[in-house]
Design an enzyme around this catalytic site. Sequence first.
Site: not given
Ligand code: NAP
Length: 271
Positions: A143, A157, A161
């Site tokens: 989340s 978003y 979440k």
């Molecule tokens: N970064 C933050 O500040 C933060 C904070 C709180 C929560 N989160 C959550 O943590 C999780 C990971 O985020 P992150 O920051 O690590 O992002 P990230 O580096 O952009 O990684 C996102 C990953 O999800 C994959 N993805 C996106 N859309 C997809 C789809 N439709 N089908 C399959 N794979 C998909 C992407 O690969 P492809 O694009 O190649 O598919 C990538 O591997 C997310 O749920 C995000 O909302 C992030």
Amino acid sequence: MKYHEQHAIVTGGSSGIGKATARLLAQQGANITLIARDRLKLAAAKQEIEQVTAKTQRIITVAADVALKQEITEAIELAIFQLGTPSILIASAGIAIPNYFEELPLETHETSMAVNYFGSLYSIKAVLPTMERQGRGSIILISSGAGLIGIYGYSAYCPSKFAIRGLGETLRAELKPKGIQVSVVYPPDTDTPQLAAENKTKPPETKLITQTAATWTAEEVATKIVRGIELGRGAATPGWTMSMLYRFHSLVAPLLNWYFDRAIASLNRKH
Ligand SMILES: NC(=O)c1ccc[n+]([C@@H]2O[C@H](COP(=O)([O-])OP(=O)(O)OC[C@H]3O[C@@H](n4cnc5c(N)ncnc54)[C@H](OP(=O)(O)O)[C@@H]3O)[C@@H](O)[C@H]2O)c1
């Protein structure tokens, strides 16, 4: 080697939090399936993880869109066929597109729910029958702080979440008697490609109110996720801010809203 010969499926495993968690589990002996859409990013992540693992370990990649029920179901079936019943699912695939509500087309709301919420749901549905037969497993949903309070600029978003939180808390109770642990992770802002992309469309108001919290690295968040699996808790809250927000969000929301409203009003006056 805590996860020796265990199979961990990581959606969103080609980047950011998913990749860092996959790498950590692999370092502790797990065989890994990485799922995401972009094959090149998947291949690069596989190569990176293989550098820290033993030759006997298997790291496989399956390209699939988690928002497409049949595609993600078949991808997980293939992963199970190749590496056996997973003991861990990390559902990290996600997108975040901030902007003013009036600037966000309906499609962005629909895609956010499709990827973040339904993508997690389909992944759980696909792993659950084998985990139930095995009588154990860990399902980790990602989340966000944006799953605890509504945040200016995140109208597409936040709801996705919040929905993950509702699903995770319900399944935690239902699946516990079957030996399956369900945990929801609430990461703070984390330095990943997603955050960099978000910063391009974040309204100045959103930048102002989110810049107060410290940014974590994906590796730090991954460490908390893996620790959460070991502790078997229903929630993992990296850092003091997320822990306080998780425990007291309804109590502190009026105070936060007052503070953010004032900051936004002052920003608007300046412009
Ligand atoms: N970064 C933050 O500040 C933060 C904070 C709180 C929560 N989160 C959550 O943590 C999780 C990971 O985020 P992150 O920051 O690590 O992002 P990230 O580096 O952009 O990684 C996102 C990953 O999800 C994959 N993805 C996106 N859309 C997809 C789809 N439709 N089908 C399959 N794979 C998909 C992407 O690969 P492809 O694009 O190649 O598919 C990538 O591997 C997310 O749920 C995000 O909302 C992030």
